[in-house]
Design a protein around this motif. Structure first.
Motif, PDB file in Angstrom:
ATOM      1  N   CYS A   1       0.852  -1.201   0.000  1.00 41.22           N
ATOM      2  CA  CYS A   1       0.000   0.000   0.000  1.00 41.22           C
ATOM      3  C   CYS A   1       0.882   1.244   0.000  1.00 41.22           C
ATOM      4  CB  CYS A   1      -0.914  -0.020   1.217  1.00 41.22           C
ATOM      5  SG  CYS A   1      -1.827   1.503   1.509  1.00 41.22           S
TER       6      CYS A   1
ATOM      7  N   SER B   1      -5.859   2.839  10.580  1.00 38.20           N
ATOM      8  CA  SER B   1      -6.919   2.302   9.720  1.00 38.20           C
ATOM      9  C   SER B   1      -6.549   0.920   9.197  1.00 38.20           C
ATOM     10  CB  SER B   1      -7.174   3.260   8.553  1.00 38.20           C
ATOM     11  OG  SER B   1      -8.137   2.725   7.660  1.00 38.20           O
ATOM     12  N   LEU B   2      -5.284   0.748   8.799  1.00 30.37           N
ATOM     13  CA  LEU B   2      -4.843  -0.555   8.305  1.00 30.37           C
ATOM     14  C   LEU B   2      -4.975  -1.625   9.391  1.00 30.37           C
ATOM     15  CD1 LEU B   2      -1.601   0.413   6.325  1.00 30.37           C
ATOM     16  CD2 LEU B   2      -3.919   0.127   5.446  1.00 30.37           C
TER      17      LEU B   2
ATOM     18  N   ASP C   1     -12.279   2.492   3.477  1.00 34.27           N
ATOM     19  CA  ASP C   1     -12.164   3.139   4.786  1.00 34.27           C
ATOM     20  C   ASP C   1     -11.310   4.396   4.691  1.00 34.27           C
ATOM     21  OD1 ASP C   1     -12.579   3.048   7.739  1.00 34.27           O
ATOM     22  OD2 ASP C   1     -10.405   2.831   7.756  1.00 34.27           O
TER      23      ASP C   1
ATOM     24  N   GLN D   1      -8.502  -2.936  10.036  1.00 38.54           N
ATOM     25  CA  GLN D   1      -9.150  -3.709   8.973  1.00 38.54           C
ATOM     26  C   GLN D   1      -8.603  -5.127   8.839  1.00 38.54           C
ATOM     27  OE1 GLN D   1     -11.817  -2.726   7.289  1.00 38.54           O
ATOM     28  NE2 GLN D   1     -11.792  -0.782   8.408  1.00 38.54           N
TER      29      GLN D   1
ATOM     30  N   ILE E   1     -10.022  -1.652   3.026  1.00 41.14           N
ATOM     31  CA  ILE E   1      -9.045  -0.636   3.433  1.00 41.14           C
ATOM     32  C   ILE E   1      -9.181   0.609   2.565  1.00 41.14           C
ATOM     33  CG2 ILE E   1      -6.586  -0.099   3.555  1.00 41.14           C
ATOM     34  CD1 ILE E   1      -6.098  -3.036   4.265  1.00 41.14           C
TER      35      ILE E   1
END
Length: 404
Positions: free
Chosen positions: A264, A291-292, A332, A295, A329
């Motif tokens: 990412c 956030s990662l 989000d 998830q 992801i």
């Protein structure tokens, strides 16, 4: 029942506070050397006060105890307070120190009354025993609630402190039974076998408690050093080196497969730093990392490889499921606002996916994921790119079209 000369017993009894004082000094020096383990200073101070009070009680003749009772009560109460406060501090709990100080003051006043006014000094041990047990009890809920995190030493520390509380509570009943059965003579220090039994039990519990507390402090320090070595300080996820170490362990267990890699990279991140400053960029990176982590599962690995690039190793996840994770992801991140409160900053990311077939395929899998990540960048960013032949999906929906 054992018979021992009064002077010999006095010297024997001094072994206990002397040993406790030496252990307390070791704890104190360790607490000074480990600033993050400040609770050790409180626990050490508590044992020092208890040792000095006990030494005073042993050395002075029993006939003078009525004069010394308030001082001894204050010493014992201060020692118990420091120990309980230190344990509450270690557990991150608030100790009711005002209530504890009020209780200690009442215990000292009560001891003064029974010793100097009514001259029934045997009530002093009763009052102080009840108050000391209460001081320990104030911190017990926090100690029991504190997570052990699967560590044996943490559980042993809980057991040792709980034994302290039980001992202090049982001491109340024991002192009451001695007074009721043997009267004042039953509490004379140099003549009572009960006192020797109490000293032996107290010494054993104290020694175990101090050694376990010291071991826990050292374990916490080693864990902190390991965290600083393995965790990226900004994003609080694994760094590159730790990722390879953890991935090697995961890929060595065939039962944790199949595995998938998600590479990412944030889109146009340099523009965020240039326009808003690096402090805003740092906030964006930290929020993206959170956030990662939210998830994926706890047994998956999330790492910052450098700059704005992240890597995720999904255990027990085929490529089709990894694609769904990348979708979540991306969705989000797209709905979040980053950085400044006065103006919302939106961030998009590009993803490259690849499957890994074992430990020997780790380096090649990472290269494949990077290649698909670069392909997603070339195709316009804000998309997921993966080898269509590896998925049961339409190629056009995967490699060339941004997700809705």
């Amino acid at each position: 029942m054992f018979i021992v000369d009064a002077l010999d017993f006095q010297y024997f009894a001094l072994i206990v506070p002397s040993s406790l004082l030496l252990l307390a000094l070791v704890l104190w020096m360790c607490g000074r050397a480990l600033p993050s383990q400040r609770f050790l200073l409180w626990v050490a101070a508590g044992f020092m006060l208890l040792s000095l009070s006990l030494t005073t009680q042993i050395l002075f003749p029993s006939q003078q105890l009525d004069l010394l009772a308030p001082l001894l009560t204050a010493g014992y109460m201060a020692g118990a307070f420091c120990q309980a406060y230190g344990m509450a501090l270690r557990c991150g709990a608030v100790y009711p120190w005002r209530l504890a100080m009020g209780l200690s003051g009442m215990a000292v006043v009560a001891s003064m009354y029974w010793s100097w006014v009514e001259h029934h000094w045997w009530w002093g041990p009763m009052v102080s025993s009840v108050a000391i047990a209460t001081l320990y009890l104030f911190a017990l809920p926090a100690v029991l609630r504190h997570p052990s995190l699967g560590r044996l030493l943490e559980r042993l520390l809980k057991v040792a402190y709980f034994a302290f509380v039980v001992y202090a509570s049982m001491r109340v009943a024991l002192v009451a039974s001695i007074v009721g059965r043997d009267g004042v003579a039953g509490l004379l220090i140099v003549e009572s076998p009960y006192w020797a039994h109490l000293l032996v039990v107290a010494f054993f519990i104290s020694m175990v408690f101090m050694l376990v507390a010291l071991a826990c402090a050292i374990q916490d320090l080693l864990h902190r050093i390991l965290q600083e070595r393995n965790i990226d300080p900004l994003t609080k996820v694994l760094n590159r080196r730790a990722f390879f170490e953890e991935a090697t362990r995961s890929l060595s267990h065939k039962t944790s497969g199949p595995w998938s890699i998600i590479a990412c990279d944030l889109d146009y991140f340099k523009e965020i730093n240039d326009q808003w400053g690096h402090h805003v960029g740092d906030k964006v990176l930290a929020q993206v990392a959170a956030s990662l982590v939210s998830q994926v599962r706890t047994n998956d690995l999330v790492a910052r490889f450098g700059g704005e690039e992240f890597c995720i190793l999904l255990n027990g996840t085929p490529l089709e499921e990894a694609y769904q994770v990348a979708q979540r992801i991306r969705a989000d991140l797209a709905k979040q606002h980053f950085g400044l409160s006065e103006r919302a900053i939106t961030v998009t990311s590009s993803f490259g996916l690849a499957s890994i077939h074992g430990l020997s395929d780790l380096e090649a899998g990472l290269r494949r994921a990077d290649q698909f990540l670069f392909a997603a960048k070339r195709m316009g960013r804000d998309r997921i790119c993966v080898d269509p032949a590896a998925l049961l999906l339409q190629p056009a929906a995967v490699a060339t079209t941004a997700l809705p």
